[in-house]
Design a protein around this motif. Structure first.
Motif, mmCIF file in Angstrom:
data_model
loop_
_atom_site.group_PDB
_atom_site.id
_atom_site.type_symbol
_atom_site.label_atom_id
_atom_site.label_comp_id
_atom_site.label_asym_id
_atom_site.label_seq_id
_atom_site.Cartn_x
_atom_site.Cartn_y
_atom_site.Cartn_z
ATOM 1 N N GLN A 13 93.774 -30.284 -24.885
ATOM 2 C CA GLN A 13 94.835 -30.245 -23.882
ATOM 3 C C GLN A 13 96.042 -29.487 -24.414
ATOM 4 O O GLN A 13 96.669 -28.724 -23.685
ATOM 5 C CB GLN A 13 95.229 -31.659 -23.465
ATOM 6 N N ASP A 16 95.163 -25.841 -24.273
ATOM 7 C CA ASP A 16 95.158 -25.395 -22.889
ATOM 8 C C ASP A 16 96.570 -25.241 -22.337
ATOM 9 O O ASP A 16 96.843 -24.322 -21.588
ATOM 10 C CB ASP A 16 94.382 -26.368 -22.008
ATOM 11 N N SER A 67 90.539 -31.038 -19.186
ATOM 12 C CA SER A 67 90.908 -29.715 -19.696
ATOM 13 C C SER A 67 91.793 -28.990 -18.692
ATOM 14 O O SER A 67 91.789 -29.296 -17.491
ATOM 15 C CB SER A 67 89.655 -28.886 -19.988
#
Length: 178
Positions: A13, A16, A67
């Motif tokens: 995370q 991302d 995600s």
């Protein structure tokens, strides 16, 4: 020999979030059937591990709901992010399935005898989804959850966006051994 890789969802995370560019667009040239799932749920992980070897027609792609790419896909289709459900997106007909409908539609595309489970679609959706929601509410209690996603390295190509430094490190160490 099956090599399993541990993927830290929290680290994923953070990676991302660092890339703020939204890049998801449905693949119109070669439409996919995308299964979005809870990456830390043992039941969801088991479902993906079940589907992968039985997907003999290579129809399905996977992505964790946690995600950034998973959230991006949900946002594109206007779906609220809810990790208590499995989502199936069929790009070929621009259709989204959730909860029990997603599971049964995935089963429909598997070989027999699993495709026969699709006959449960004759049970009204609200009844199926009540059962699904009850199980979903207690799935961590019943089956547990983990801090990281565990996937076979063979699943890497099945993910739409699978950025994991752990996989890259694992591949590099295997190359050095050779």
């Amino acid at each position: 020999m099956t090599v399993e890789v541990s993927l830290d969802v929290n680290n994923l995370q953070a990676i991302d979030q660092a890339s703020s560019k939204r890049t998801y667009k449905p693949n119109t040239q070669s439409p996919r059937k995308i299964i979005l799932f809870d990456g830390i749920c043992n039941v969801c992980d088991g479902f993906i591990q079940f589907v992968h070897p039985r997907d003999t027609n290579n129809l399905f792609s996977f992505q964790a709901l946690q995600s950034e790419k998973g959230r991006e896909i949900l946002q594109y289709y206007g779906i609220k992010c809810d990790v208590s459900t499995v989502v199936l997106i069929d790009e070929s007909i621009d259709r989204v399935y959730v909860k029990s409908s997603a599971i049964l539609t995935v089963c429909y595309h598997l070989n027999a005898p699993f495709s026969y489970l699709y006959s449960f679609t004759y049970v009204p959706t609200f009844v199926r989804d009540i059962c699904y929601d009850i199980f979903g509410k207690y799935r961590y209690l019943i089956m547990g959850k983990k801090d990281t996603c565990m996937f076979s390295i063979t699943l890497r190509d099945k993910f739409i966006d699978f950025k994991s430094p752990l996989i890259l490190d694992e591949e590099q160490s295997e190359e050095k051994e050779l």
